[in-house]
Write a protein that holds these residues in place. Structure first.
Motif, mmCIF file in Angstrom:
data_model
loop_
_atom_site.group_PDB
_atom_site.id
_atom_site.type_symbol
_atom_site.label_atom_id
_atom_site.label_comp_id
_atom_site.label_asym_id
_atom_site.label_seq_id
_atom_site.Cartn_x
_atom_site.Cartn_y
_atom_site.Cartn_z
ATOM 1 N N LEU A 94 49.087 44.441 38.830
ATOM 2 C CA LEU A 94 50.008 44.226 39.944
ATOM 3 C C LEU A 94 50.135 42.748 40.274
ATOM 4 C CD1 LEU A 94 51.796 45.306 42.210
ATOM 5 C CD2 LEU A 94 49.730 45.580 43.604
ATOM 6 N N SER A 95 49.002 42.053 40.352
ATOM 7 C CA SER A 95 49.062 40.625 40.691
ATOM 8 C C SER A 95 49.749 39.824 39.594
ATOM 9 C CB SER A 95 47.654 40.081 40.948
ATOM 10 O OG SER A 95 46.861 40.144 39.770
ATOM 11 N N ALA A 96 49.565 40.251 38.325
ATOM 12 C CA ALA A 96 50.238 39.553 37.230
ATOM 13 C C ALA A 96 51.747 39.724 37.330
ATOM 14 C CB ALA A 96 49.730 40.069 35.893
ATOM 15 N N PHE A 97 52.185 40.934 37.690
ATOM 16 C CA PHE A 97 53.627 41.159 37.845
ATOM 17 C C PHE A 97 54.187 40.329 38.994
ATOM 18 C CE2 PHE A 97 56.748 43.649 40.372
ATOM 19 C CZ PHE A 97 57.856 43.424 39.560
ATOM 20 N N LEU A 98 53.453 40.263 40.100
ATOM 21 C CA LEU A 98 53.936 39.528 41.271
ATOM 22 C C LEU A 98 53.827 38.017 41.106
ATOM 23 C CD1 LEU A 98 52.484 41.752 44.144
ATOM 24 C CD2 LEU A 98 54.845 41.664 43.310
ATOM 25 N N ALA A 382 34.964 37.618 43.455
ATOM 26 C CA ALA A 382 35.927 38.675 43.149
ATOM 27 C C ALA A 382 37.350 38.149 43.156
ATOM 28 C CB ALA A 382 35.789 39.816 44.154
ATOM 29 N N GLY A 383 37.656 37.204 44.020
ATOM 30 C CA GLY A 383 38.997 36.658 44.112
ATOM 31 C C GLY A 383 39.897 37.516 44.979
ATOM 32 N N PRO A 384 41.136 37.060 45.205
ATOM 33 C CA PRO A 384 42.020 37.751 46.153
ATOM 34 C C PRO A 384 42.591 39.060 45.644
ATOM 35 C CG PRO A 384 43.156 35.898 45.149
ATOM 36 C CD PRO A 384 41.742 35.823 44.692
ATOM 37 N N HIS A 385 42.591 39.293 44.338
ATOM 38 C CA HIS A 385 43.294 40.450 43.783
ATOM 39 C C HIS A 385 42.347 41.472 43.160
ATOM 40 C CE1 HIS A 385 47.032 38.330 44.462
ATOM 41 N NE2 HIS A 385 46.587 37.300 43.768
ATOM 42 N N ALA A 405 44.624 39.704 49.393
ATOM 43 C CA ALA A 405 46.025 39.966 49.059
ATOM 44 C C ALA A 405 46.635 41.011 49.985
ATOM 45 C CB ALA A 405 46.127 40.417 47.603
ATOM 46 N N ALA A 406 45.910 42.103 50.230
ATOM 47 C CA ALA A 406 46.438 43.147 51.117
ATOM 48 C C ALA A 406 46.538 42.630 52.550
ATOM 49 C CB ALA A 406 45.554 44.387 51.040
ATOM 50 N N SER A 407 45.574 41.809 52.991
ATOM 51 C CA SER A 407 45.636 41.241 54.342
ATOM 52 C C SER A 407 46.845 40.328 54.491
ATOM 53 C CB SER A 407 44.354 40.469 54.651
ATOM 54 O OG SER A 407 43.236 41.334 54.726
ATOM 55 N N ARG A 488 26.822 45.746 45.895
ATOM 56 C CA ARG A 488 27.664 45.027 44.944
ATOM 57 C C ARG A 488 27.022 43.688 44.621
ATOM 58 N NH1 ARG A 488 33.090 46.310 44.047
ATOM 59 N NH2 ARG A 488 32.984 44.484 42.704
ATOM 60 N N GLY A 489 25.985 43.734 43.814
ATOM 61 C CA GLY A 489 25.302 42.505 43.460
ATOM 62 C C GLY A 489 26.120 41.579 42.599
ATOM 63 N N ASP A 490 27.241 42.087 42.045
ATOM 64 C CA ASP A 490 28.068 41.252 41.178
ATOM 65 C C ASP A 490 29.005 40.345 41.959
ATOM 66 O OD1 ASP A 490 29.320 43.610 42.040
ATOM 67 O OD2 ASP A 490 30.890 43.394 40.533
ATOM 68 N N VAL A 491 29.122 40.577 43.265
ATOM 69 C CA VAL A 491 30.003 39.745 44.090
ATOM 70 C C VAL A 491 29.182 38.618 44.715
ATOM 71 C CG1 VAL A 491 31.544 39.685 46.069
ATOM 72 C CG2 VAL A 491 31.531 41.686 44.560
ATOM 73 N N LYS A 492 29.563 37.416 44.431
ATOM 74 C CA LYS A 492 28.867 36.245 44.947
ATOM 75 C C LYS A 492 29.819 35.403 45.804
ATOM 76 C CE LYS A 492 25.342 37.329 42.324
ATOM 77 N NZ LYS A 492 24.105 37.915 42.917
ATOM 78 N N LEU A 493 29.232 34.647 46.685
ATOM 79 C CA LEU A 493 30.031 33.721 47.481
ATOM 80 C C LEU A 493 30.398 32.512 46.627
ATOM 81 C CD1 LEU A 493 31.019 33.224 50.488
ATOM 82 C CD2 LEU A 493 29.099 31.642 50.633
#
Length: 730
Positions: A94-98, A382-385, A405-407, A488-493
């Motif tokens: 979706l983000s690639a299309f937009l 994770a990034g915005p998308h 992105a949704a916000s 979610r240990g894979d998400v870092k600041l």
């Protein structure tokens, strides 16, 4: 709506395809993405979707606008509408299309072509809404988000608009949980304590605070409120406007989760990144209290409080809690604690601006036992998308992660200037939520959406946006307090520090703290000045200033100027030369106090030579905004001459208040001695003369008495002789 031939449509699409790689983005308010032929300022196509989500055997509408901001006319052209024929599989797709910089590989089905007339320079052309049916789209009976695009061609000029919509068909997925957080704030230029007049305006039926509260009451959203609003109403006591009191009552009785922002919505991460060891808090609000507006408590035995068994709520134990009656002093004046007290769901929550948090900030929050912290997903790995669970642990900190992105789409819908723009933003938001709901494990996932520090255009629009969200397919609304922490240990600041310019301004603002604290010792109650300074500083720290760098610079300059005015408000008035003709005198020096508070000062003077001995003045009160004399005892010691007295003002604690001032003194103290000798000599002569006169007068008096006595004795003797002679004759 006319249907051109297949060849015409193909020609237009081919022309757009050849130029698509050169397109650059042009942001639009509706949440979709437009692209223009060259750069910002060139022709823009805006296609806004209405009536979404699309149901089977139903239709949606598209509003088409072409904006020509150039100085050249556009010849007649075409807009081709196209859509995807399968649901978009992932957030990445979706983000690639937009993304306007990528080729459009999603909207493969051509729907219609519209003829666009010539457009004059600096003009806009808008179509009547074009209707597209589900039959035109020929979609599979599958729930999901589908691509929608419009492409404009006029000669060599091309522009594109990309969007997505939800097709509510087939089997709906198990809903994901969506929570919403909304800030209740004021414009950054608001005072550190809101005046009664401003509060009345803000809480009037059409006022900003009323509009914000009206838009969210009745909806399951969490409210982050600026504590300044609550304190400003309470600090007025009986003088608070009725509308403000009613507004606060509505807030207190609302079922919404409520948590505090920083006072004046001060920027928490900028404070820490600028070097503060902890977040600034109000130290006193007594400067805003008028005692006559508060009634002393009656002298009655207080009733024993009913045990409630409540304690400070945790992030998983939320909702209004019973609180004791706020404490007041014997005069009925509320304490700082009672002015700020509120039954918060999260008493120590922190909500920084998007993309401003670093790992050091999180450590600072944790050290100060502040949290949970609301962070944008664009501030993480994770990034915005990418979909991230709403509640996770980052290090030792509990964090609520808002979907960036949704916000963005929710914010665009809430602040849209028109119904069309709002509908388009909601279509974009619905498409993202539909993709999220279709992801694996979505039913066990929670999503957080947030508004930013802008304000909805009106309460009805905000309420409408929330109502649409609540009825969106594939989601269910949930409270922040009900969310479970996801592993979610894979998400870092990802560290995103604030700009050097902003941090420099914060450091400059904070640099006055020590000077104000020292100066305040001249006041009977230093908290009146320190509290006012701290509250003003928090207002200058407001997150709202981030969106306006020009006014922010002016605010910083105004704060510095105001602080300088305070620090230089007590001055020594320049004195004329003084002639000293006595050994000891009290020199009167005028002191001006321009502050709106009385100050207590001690004046000290230092002579530049030993002719004078000078003592400090007594502690003297200088009333607010007046000028008054201070007496300095001075004694002459070594003859005549000129002396310069260097004058300084100090607080009772010895803190210097002013730069030194000099007054020249001419010493002629021997004139007094000569005059005294002459006076004493004259008095002595008069005394001696008086004594002599007295002695002489008394001598004369004694001589006169003696003469009279001798005469009397002689007459008596003669009388006796005559008497004797008469006796002898007889």
């Amino acid at each position: 709506m006319t249907l051109p031939s297949t060849l015409a449509r193909a020609a237009v699409v081919a022309a757009v395809g050849l130029s698509s790689l050169a397109l650059t983005p042009s942001a639009t308010a509706g949440g979709h993405v437009s692209t223009a032929a060259e750069s910002e300022g060139d022709v823009v196509l805006t296609v806004e979707l209405l009536d979404t989500p699309l149901l089977p055997d139903s239709e949606i509408r598209a509003s088409i606008t072409v904006t020509n901001p150039t100085d050249d006319s556009l010849s007649s052209g075409h807009v081709v509408l196209s859509a995807g024929d399968r649901p978009i599989d992932s957030r990445g797709e979706l983000s690639a299309f937009l993304d306007p910089t990528t080729a459009d590989t999603e909207s493969s089905t051509t729907l219609d072509t519209l003829d666009i007339p010539p457009i004059d320079p600096n003009s806009t052309w808008t179509s009547t809404p074009v209707t597209v049916t589900s039959e035109d789209l020929d979609l599979p009976e599958t729930f999901g988000a589908y691509a929608f695009a419009g492409t404009y061609v006029s000669g060599a000029v091309t522009a594109q608009s990309r969007d997505a919509f939800v097709f509510e068909a087939g089997t709906l997925p198990q809903p994901a949980t969506v929570s919403v957080a909304v800030p209740i704030t004021l414009p950054p230029e608001a005072n550190s304590l809101i005046t009664a007049g401003d509060l009345e305006a803000y809480t009037s039926p059409s006022g900003l605070l009323s509009q914000q509260l009206d838009g969210v009451i009745g909806h399951d959203v969490a409210l982050g409120i600026d504590p300044r609003i609550i304190a400003s109403i309470r600090v007025l006591g009986s003088a608070a406007p009725d509308s403000a009191v009613e507004w606060l009552d509505r807030l207190e009785s609302s079922p919404n989760e409520i948590f505090p922002l920083q006072y004046a919505d001060a920027d928490p991460t900028a404070q820490l990144q600028a070097g503060a060891e902890s977040l600034q808090k109000p130290t006193s609000l007594m400067f805003g209290i008028e005692p006559k507006n508060f009634t002393p408590p009656e002298n009655e035995e207080p009733e024993a409080p009913t045990p409630t068994g409540t304690s400070t709520p945790s992030t998983n134990d939320v909702g209004p809690t019973s609180t004791p009656t706020p404490p007041v002093d014997p005069d009925g004046i509320p304490s700082l604690e009672s002015l700020l007290d509120f039954p918060y769901a999260f008493p120590s929550a922190v909500w920084p601006a998007d993309d401003t948090v670093t790992a050091a900030d999180l450590a600072g929050f944790e050290q100060s036992k502040l949290g949970p912290v609301i962070i944008s997903s664009s501030n993480t790995s994770a990034g915005p998308h990418t979909t991230v669970d709403a509640k996770i642990t980052l290090g030792d900190t509990t964090a609520f992660i808002s979907d960036a992105a949704a916000s963005h789409d929710l914010r665009a819908a809430a602040t849209a200037a028109s119904d069309t723009a709002q509908s388009d933003a909601l279509a974009a938001l619905g498409a993202k939520l539909a993709v999220i709901a279709s992801e694996s494990g979505a039913s066990n996932r929670s999503i957080l959406l947030t508004l930013d520090r802008t304000w909805p255009t009106n309460a009805e629009r905000m309420s409408s946006v929330l109502s649409t969200l609540e009825s969106a397919p594939g989601i269910t609304m949930g409270s922040l307090g009900s969310l479970e922490t996801s592993d979610r240990g894979d998400v870092k600041l990802v560290d995103k520090p604030q700009s050097d310019e902003r941090l420099s301004a914060f450091s400059q603002i904070a640099s006055f703290d020590d000077d104000i604290a020292s100066f305040a010792t001249a006041i009977s109650d230093p908290s009146l000045l320190v509290g006012r300074h701290d509250a003003a500083k928090l207002s200058a720290y407001s997150i709202g200033w981030r969106s306006d760098s020009t006014d922010w610079a002016a605010e910083v300059a105004s704060f510095e100027e105001g602080t300088h005015d305070v620090l230089t408000s007590v001055t020594i008035v320049q004195s004329s030369p003084i002639l000293m003709i006595a050994d000891q005198i009290s020199i009167k020096i005028s002191v001006r106090n321009s502050l709106d508070l009385p100050v207590h000062v001690v004046m000290k003077a230092a002579p530049d030579n030993p002719r004078l001995a000078v003592e400090s003045s007594e502690l003297t009160e200088i009333p607010a905004q007046t000028q008054q004399s201070v007496a300095i005892p001075v004694t002459a010691r070594l003859g005549n001459g000129d002396v310069n007295l260097r004058l300084n003002l100090y607080t009772e604690d010895g803190v210097s208040l002013t730069n030194s001032s000099t007054v020249p003194v001419t010493v002629r103290a021997d004139w007094e001695r000569i005059g005294t000798i002459i006076l004493i000599g004259g008095v002595s002569l008069l005394f001696v003369f008086g004594v002599i006169r007295t002695v002489l007068r008394r001598r004369r008096e004694r001589a006169a008495v003696a003469t009279t006595s001798d005469t009397s004795k002689s007459g008596d003797a003669e009388h006796d002789d005559e008497t004797l002679e008469g006796r002898n004759d007889g």
